[in-house]
Structure formats: C-alpha cells, structure tokens
Design a protein around this motif. Structure first.
Motif, mmCIF file in Angstrom:
data_model
loop_
_atom_site.group_PDB
_atom_site.id
_atom_site.type_symbol
_atom_site.label_atom_id
_atom_site.label_comp_id
_atom_site.label_asym_id
_atom_site.label_seq_id
_atom_site.Cartn_x
_atom_site.Cartn_y
_atom_site.Cartn_z
ATOM 1 N N SER A 294 0.822 -1.210 0.000
ATOM 2 C CA SER A 294 0.000 0.000 0.000
ATOM 3 C C SER A 294 0.856 1.260 0.000
ATOM 4 O O SER A 294 0.355 2.361 0.199
ATOM 5 C CB SER A 294 -0.921 0.011 1.222
ATOM 6 O OG SER A 294 -0.161 0.020 2.421
ATOM 7 N N ALA A 295 2.176 1.105 -0.186
ATOM 8 C CA ALA A 295 3.162 2.189 -0.207
ATOM 9 C C ALA A 295 3.463 2.736 1.175
ATOM 10 O O ALA A 295 4.150 3.745 1.315
ATOM 11 C CB ALA A 295 2.733 3.332 -1.132
ATOM 12 N N GLY A 296 2.967 2.063 2.215
ATOM 13 C CA GLY A 296 3.309 2.470 3.577
ATOM 14 C C GLY A 296 4.730 2.068 3.923
ATOM 15 O O GLY A 296 5.272 1.096 3.385
ATOM 16 N N SER A 297 5.352 2.813 4.810
ATOM 17 C CA SER A 297 6.738 2.535 5.183
ATOM 18 C C SER A 297 6.809 1.849 6.536
ATOM 19 O O SER A 297 5.941 2.017 7.386
ATOM 20 C CB SER A 297 7.545 3.840 5.237
ATOM 21 O OG SER A 297 7.013 4.708 6.232
ATOM 22 N N TRP A 350 7.303 -1.196 -4.491
ATOM 23 C CA TRP A 350 8.443 -1.252 -5.418
ATOM 24 C C TRP A 350 8.755 0.157 -5.920
ATOM 25 O O TRP A 350 9.911 0.575 -5.987
ATOM 26 C CB TRP A 350 8.085 -2.168 -6.584
ATOM 27 C CG TRP A 350 9.249 -2.803 -7.286
ATOM 28 C CD1 TRP A 350 10.161 -2.175 -8.065
ATOM 29 C CD2 TRP A 350 9.605 -4.190 -7.276
ATOM 30 N NE1 TRP A 350 11.066 -3.072 -8.560
ATOM 31 C CE2 TRP A 350 10.757 -4.321 -8.094
ATOM 32 C CE3 TRP A 350 9.073 -5.328 -6.688
ATOM 33 C CZ2 TRP A 350 11.371 -5.564 -8.320
ATOM 34 C CZ3 TRP A 350 9.685 -6.555 -6.911
ATOM 35 C CH2 TRP A 350 10.821 -6.667 -7.713
ATOM 36 N N TYR A 351 7.713 0.898 -6.264
ATOM 37 C CA TYR A 351 7.872 2.288 -6.702
ATOM 38 C C TYR A 351 8.574 3.104 -5.623
ATOM 39 O O TYR A 351 9.500 3.877 -5.909
ATOM 40 C CB TYR A 351 6.495 2.874 -7.012
ATOM 41 C CG TYR A 351 6.510 4.347 -7.380
ATOM 42 C CD1 TYR A 351 6.453 4.750 -8.715
ATOM 43 C CD2 TYR A 351 6.567 5.344 -6.400
ATOM 44 C CE1 TYR A 351 6.463 6.098 -9.065
ATOM 45 C CE2 TYR A 351 6.581 6.696 -6.733
ATOM 46 C CZ TYR A 351 6.537 7.066 -8.064
ATOM 47 O OH TYR A 351 6.551 8.396 -8.399
ATOM 48 N N MET A 352 8.138 2.925 -4.357
ATOM 49 C CA MET A 352 8.685 3.731 -3.265
ATOM 50 C C MET A 352 10.160 3.412 -3.014
ATOM 51 O O MET A 352 10.959 4.304 -2.722
ATOM 52 C CB MET A 352 7.866 3.512 -1.997
ATOM 53 C CG MET A 352 6.383 3.861 -2.130
ATOM 54 S SD MET A 352 6.076 5.581 -2.586
ATOM 55 C CE MET A 352 6.436 6.391 -1.024
ATOM 56 N N VAL A 353 10.527 2.141 -3.140
ATOM 57 C CA VAL A 353 11.936 1.783 -2.942
ATOM 58 C C VAL A 353 12.804 2.442 -4.014
ATOM 59 O O VAL A 353 13.872 2.996 -3.718
ATOM 60 C CB VAL A 353 12.115 0.252 -2.943
ATOM 61 C CG1 VAL A 353 13.606 -0.099 -2.962
ATOM 62 C CG2 VAL A 353 11.449 -0.375 -1.723
ATOM 63 N N LEU A 358 16.848 6.205 -5.750
ATOM 64 C CA LEU A 358 17.243 6.878 -6.988
ATOM 65 C C LEU A 358 18.275 7.990 -6.782
ATOM 66 O O LEU A 358 19.229 8.100 -7.570
ATOM 67 C CB LEU A 358 16.003 7.425 -7.697
ATOM 68 C CG LEU A 358 16.180 7.819 -9.162
ATOM 69 C CD1 LEU A 358 16.772 6.669 -9.985
ATOM 70 C CD2 LEU A 358 14.844 8.253 -9.748
ATOM 71 N N PRO A 359 18.160 8.833 -5.745
ATOM 72 C CA PRO A 359 19.209 9.849 -5.550
ATOM 73 C C PRO A 359 20.595 9.239 -5.344
ATOM 74 O O PRO A 359 21.607 9.836 -5.735
ATOM 75 C CB PRO A 359 18.732 10.604 -4.302
ATOM 76 C CG PRO A 359 17.251 10.414 -4.287
ATOM 77 C CD PRO A 359 17.040 9.025 -4.803
ATOM 78 N N ASN A 393 6.307 12.226 1.317
ATOM 79 C CA ASN A 393 6.615 11.089 2.187
ATOM 80 C C ASN A 393 8.021 11.249 2.757
ATOM 81 O O ASN A 393 9.011 11.101 2.042
ATOM 82 C CB ASN A 393 6.500 9.778 1.395
ATOM 83 C CG ASN A 393 6.464 8.566 2.308
ATOM 84 O OD1 ASN A 393 7.081 8.562 3.364
ATOM 85 N ND2 ASN A 393 5.729 7.542 1.898
ATOM 86 N N ASN A 394 8.103 11.531 4.050
ATOM 87 C CA ASN A 394 9.405 11.738 4.691
ATOM 88 C C ASN A 394 10.260 10.484 4.695
ATOM 89 O O ASN A 394 11.480 10.552 4.835
ATOM 90 C CB ASN A 394 9.204 12.227 6.125
ATOM 91 C CG ASN A 394 8.609 13.616 6.186
ATOM 92 O OD1 ASN A 394 8.720 14.389 5.232
ATOM 93 N ND2 ASN A 394 7.978 13.954 7.297
ATOM 94 N N ALA A 395 9.604 9.309 4.562
ATOM 95 C CA ALA A 395 10.352 8.055 4.616
ATOM 96 C C ALA A 395 11.320 7.927 3.446
ATOM 97 O O ALA A 395 12.324 7.215 3.540
ATOM 98 C CB ALA A 395 9.386 6.872 4.623
ATOM 99 N N LEU A 396 11.052 8.606 2.341
ATOM 100 C CA LEU A 396 11.918 8.475 1.172
ATOM 101 C C LEU A 396 13.322 9.012 1.424
ATOM 102 O O LEU A 396 14.292 8.531 0.840
ATOM 103 C CB LEU A 396 11.288 9.197 -0.030
ATOM 104 C CG LEU A 396 9.976 8.603 -0.560
ATOM 105 C CD1 LEU A 396 9.485 9.400 -1.753
ATOM 106 C CD2 LEU A 396 10.153 7.138 -0.926
#
Length: 654
Positions: A294-297, A350-353, A358-359, A393-396
C-alpha cells in the motif's frame, strides 16, 4: 526458602578483646623514639575484620539459593539462577560453579524448547485467525548461559557453543522437512499473503543475537564463527551484525557483506525490499526501511544514538559498485501484474523503494538511473498519487539526507492539506505535523493535536507524544518539564510514577528536600492509582525506594517492605526486565517505543541495601514469596559483597 546465615559478630568481639588486654600487659618501658618507619599497608582482614564474615555469608547465600533453584517450578528461572550463581561463585568454588553451569545449560535447553513450541503454536494461531502474525521472540536462555560460561572458561564456552550449534542444525533440518507453511508471511489490506521483509526465522535470529553479544564481549573470532551460518539471507539481524562487526573488523565485515549481496543477486525471491535492506549497510547502517504493497513505510532503527554507527566513509569503490549493480538488477526485474503480485513490496512499494534509492544511483551509478526512472513510470499507476508528490513522504529521505536545520518540515507537511479530501486524510496530515513539530521543537504541537477530528486518535496520539516528551525531558535534565508532564492527565499511572522518580533523581543532590516531596507524590500515585494486584505497582514502588536510598535511607527500608507486600500479591512481577512501553497505531502507520527501566528491577536497590546492612537485606529478600523476585534479590545481595569494588566501611587511621 533460603536458610538463614548469621553474622558471627560475637565471635569477632571475643577475638578482639583478648588482644587488647595482651597489648596492655606487654607495654614496654619508654625508650628513645626511633625514626618513624614507612606506613605498613594493612591486609584486607586487618582493615575490615568483618570482610571475611560478609564474604562467607554471601557465598552461603548463593550456594543455598543454587540448591533451592533445582526445585523451582519454572525451567527458565532454574536456568538463569543456577547460571548466575555459577558466575558469582567462580572465583571461590570453581568446581561447584562448573557443575552449576552444566545444570543451567540442561535447564536452558528444556526451557528454550518449550518456548519455541509456544511461539510456533501462537504463530499458527495468529495466521489461522487473521492471516498474519506479530510476535516478540522470548530470550534464548542457552545464549545467556553460554555468555556467562564463556566469559569464565573458554573450554566450557566452546563445549556449550558446539552443543548449541548441533541443536540449531537439528532444528534447521526439522524445519526443512516440515510441511508447515513458511512463517515469514504477512497479509496486506487486500488479503494477499506476502513475505515479511523484516521477519527472521527464530533459529537464525537467536544465533545472530548471540553473535552480536559475543561481539560486545570482545570475542570477535567466535562471534564470526557463530554468525557465518546465519548470514545466508538478507535480514535485519544479519545486517546489524555486519554493521557491528565493521566497527571492529572492517575487512571481515565487508567480505561477508559482499557475499550476502552476491547471494541476493542469485536469489529469484529477492525483491525491492531486499535492495532497500542491502542499502542500509553502506548508507544507513542503523536504519532499515521497507515498504508495503500500500506504499506504507516500515522503519526499524536499533542504535542508541544517530552517531554511534555512522555511514562508512572508507568503502571500496568495488564493493559500492557491486551493491548498485545488484540493486539495479533486482529493481529492474519484471514485476507481476497486480492480481499475480506476491512480492513483499507489491507494485506500489516497489515504486517507493526506487524513489528512495534513486538519488543514490544519481550520485554513484548514474548510468543505471534512466532505466530505474522508466521502471518507476510503469509502476506509478499502482501508487497513490498523494505519495508520489515531492516531499509527500518523509520516509523516502529518512536517514539518507542530512537533516537541514533550516528546512520547514512542518510547513511541507501542512502543504499536503490542499490534497486531503476526507477527514481521515486531514487527520493523517495533522498526525505527521505533530511528529514533525515535536522533532523540531515547534511549539505548535498542541495546536495540531487539537485539529485532529477523530477524538480517539487525538487522545491516543497525545498520550504517546507526552510520554516521548517526558523521556526527552529526562534526558535533557529538564526537571520543570518532566514535572509538568508527570502532573498532566495523559500519562499512565506507571509512566507518571516513573517520571516523578526521575525528577527526584535529578534533584537528589542539589535539592534533597524537594526530591523527597516529589517521591511522596510518586508514592501516592503508586498506592492510590495503580492496581494493588498488578506488577506495575511493584515496579513503581521499587523505583521510589531506589531513589529514596540516596536521600532517606530509613524511609527506603520502609518502602521496600511495601514492595515485598505488593510483590507477594502481584504474582507476575519477576524482579527484573523492567520496561516502559508506549504505542500509537493507525491504518497507515505504527509507532512503538519500548525501553528498559532498570529502576523497576530489584538488583540496584538490594545491592545498595546490602552494602549498608548485609544481614538485614538478606532477611528482606527471603520474605518474597515469588521464586523469581526472591532469587534476584538474593543474588544482588550476595554479589554486592563478592564482586570487586565492594564498598567496605572505612576505619580511622591510628
């Protein structure tokens, strides 16, 4: 019950008196005074005639306790008490101590087997009833016995290590041939069974826990030897071990990490969260971040302080390139369609990871970044739009980007209100704003709390935030803030009593009178607002007595009698492993804090009381009806005498 051991004070007195008479009878005639010789260093027995008697008493207390422990009802307690008795007796009765260590090991084997059986049953029950499970593994008693034995006798430690290794091998073989479903699964909001990236099989977790403890004890070679069989999969305990090992032997840790990366690359089950976990060793050593379907961290941090294990600056370019090559290959694997996806991260996770890593690719492996951006674009339709916005999303960025002291995280969070369409979404924004404001010491915490529409959520969050603030105030030695929070209405009675005792501790030297008044307040809280039959009341009373020792010793003894009375009513109180916990949970997040509270345990208070009056402390320990508190109190009394650094009464020099 333990047998009484008396202090033979009369014997000492009768021994001293004839010596004094003899000295008077043989006094020589005055003679020319010779040059004053160098001062003679008195032997310990001469410096303190009671020292040997205290020592004999302590040894008798422990040997009697060790004998009694064989009849205790709980196998785990039998193991712990006999192991600690062996450790305490090692310097004086080594042969007996070795026997006790072996008895403790046998008891620990039985206790661990029963604990593992109960964990398996509870795990199956939770999976059967709700499709997922959440368990806290019990401590490995064999690990505790092994640590104590290995510290005293390397050969004995090797013997236990071999036996433990053989037992783990049998467990692994049994697990491999079992038809039981894999334990490491969790159920997402849609009822889909997915692997839990944070889960570690119990046998592996216990092995790595022991390896970490051996590292902390300084036995690096043995720690690596024991950990190696458990480093086959990417798990948080494996990465923690490697991070701790790197602080002591960077080359050995990097070699094992490289092997772990290689195994992950070859494993078809590796997914986005595998890449995220692997990144922690190089970039966020004490923080593990994974994402759900669900894109939750889900973040797990284990270090005591952010600077304890910093990101390594001496990583070889080859090792870093190896990680980025493997991470890119994993992240670019074909992802199943939503109806077929069973990965731990799901398409949205997967998108969130990729968004999180990516940076790092842009900085260290830019040649792979374009392909990853294309992969993100293909996953975007399955990811909530609100989480794909910049800064949403601060988790990113957590752990990867140094905190900018000038960055207005609160303002960024509040900026999401424009996109919030429901009361639930607005509450989620204000919840994040509360945590951001607390971290930045923004005075608007209460303002944001008041804007949360759901009353139950608002109340639970306020309780969580206030206790976190109380803990921080204690660390900052801000007595006024500790007292303000303790006297509010949001903390539980146990939390309130703990906060008051901590405030008293901070004031005990500078303002002992005021500290005593605060402890009276804590005592009222414990007696009037905590259930008389609960272990929480015992814990609170022990914390109060522990602080009273420093400012009112007589009163401390009085409160300890109340501790015994409360403990005899609250059968769950063990006398150790005191903890303070708080939890806040919503549909999209879980925040949990659990920390040890040593002031709730009996060891400290009984050590202090024993140094003042050994026999009285021993007598008090015997009045506990529970086998566990009686044992730990007695061990503390005896160890106060036997351990080095015993505080003996000082005698005036003649």
């Amino acid at each position: 019950m333990l047998k009484r051991v008396s202090l033979l004070v009369l014997a000492v007195c009768s021994l001293v008196t004839p010596l004094q008479v003899l000295a008077q009878q043989q006094q020589p005639q005055p003679a020319p005074r010779p040059a004053k010789p160098a001062a003679k260093k008195l032997a310990p027995a001469e410096a303190d005639p009671m020292a040997e008697i205290r020592r004999t008493t302590a040894i008798s207390l422990i040997t009697t306790l060790a004998d009694d422990a064989r009849t205790f009802r709980d196998a785990g307690l039998r193991a712990r008490v006999q192991a600690r008795a062996a450790d305490a007796l090692w310097e004086t009765e080594r042969e007996r101590a070795q026997t006790l260590f072996r008895r403790a090991w046998d008891e620990a084997e039985a206790a661990d087997a029963e604990a593992d059986r109960q964990v398996a049953e509870e795990r199956s029950r939770q999976r059967r009833e709700r499709g997922s499970f959440s368990l806290q593994l019990p401590p490995s008693l064999r690990t505790e016995v092994l640590r104590l034995a290995a510290r005293r006798d390397r050969a004995l430690g090797e013997e236990f290590l071999t036996r433990l290794d053989e037992a783990r091998r049998r467990e692994a073989e049994s697990s491999a041939t079992s038809n039981e479903r894999p334990p490491d699964v969790a159920q997402d909001g849609g009822g889909v069974q997915r692997p839990d990236p944070m889960d570690t099989p119990p046998a592996i977790a216990k092995r790595l826990r022991l390896a970490i403890q051996l590292l902390e004890d300084g036995d690096i070679e043995r720690a690596m030897q024991f950990a190696d069989p458990a480093l086959g999969a990417v798990t948080p305990p494996a990465l923690e071990f490697l991070t701790r090992l790197r602080a002591k032997n960077a080359r050995a840790a990097d070699e094992r990490y490289a092997a772990l990366v290689g195994r992950a690359a070859a494993n078809p089950a590796s997914d986005a969260n595998t890449a995220s976990l692997l990144s922690s060793y190089l970039f966020t050593p004490t923080l593990y971040m994974v994402f759900s379907a669900s894109a939750g961290s889900n973040a797990n941090s284990w270090a005591r302080g952010p600077g304890q294990f910093p990101a390594p600056s001496d990583v070889s370019p080859q090792l870093r390139a190896n990680f980025f090559r493997t991470a890119a290959n994993i992240l670019l694997r074909p992802t199943p369609t939503p109806d077929q996806d069973r990965t731990s991260a799901g398409r949205a996770g997967w998108y969130m990871v990729i968004a999180r890593l990516l940076p790092l690719f842009d900085q260290y492996a830019p040649e792979r970044a374009a392909a990853l951006r294309a992969k993100m674009a293909s996953l975007a339709p399955d990811t909530p739009d609100s989480l794909r916005q910049p800064g949403a999303n601060n988790a990113l960025a957590r752990g990867l980007v140094p905190e900018d002291p000038n960055r207005d995280r609160v303002g960024e969070t509040l900026g999401r209100l424009d996109r919030a369409k429901t009361a639930e979404e607005r509450d989620a924004v204000y919840i994040d704003a509360v945590f951001d404001a607390q971290r930045q010491k923004d005075p608007r915490v209460e303002e944001f709390l008041a804007k949360i529409e759901d009353a139950d959520t608002r109340q639970r969050l306020r309780a969580y935030v206030d206790f976190e603030a109380a803990r921080q105030a204690v660390n900052d030695k801000d007595v006024a803030e500790v007292l303000r929070l303790a006297r509010g209405r949001t903390l539980t009675s146990l939390q309130r009593a703990w906060a008051l005792t901590e405030a008293a501790r901070l004031l005990s030297k500078s303002e002992p009178g005021r500290a005593a008044e605060i402890l009276d307040e804590a005592l009222t809280e414990a007696k009037e607002r905590i259930d008389a039959a609960s272990k929480e009341r015992v814990s609170a009373l022990v914390a109060i007595a522990t602080q009273l020792v420093e400012i009112d010793r007589a009163r401390a003894w009085e409160v300890m009698h109340e501790v015994v009375k409360a403990s005899n009513t609250a059968k769950e109180y063990t006398g150790e492993d005191g903890r303070l916990s708080t939890r806040f949970q919503t549909k999209s997040m879980t925040m949990m804090m659990s920390s040890s509270a040593q002031s709730f345990d009996l060891a400290d208070i009984f050590s202090k009381l024993a140094r003042e009056d050994l026999q009285r402390a021993a007598d008090l320990a015997r009045t506990f009806e529970g086998e566990s508190p009686r044992s730990f109190a007695t061990l503390a009394v005896a160890r106060a005498v036997l351990e080095k650094g015993e505080k003996r009464p000082e005698r005036a020099a003649n």
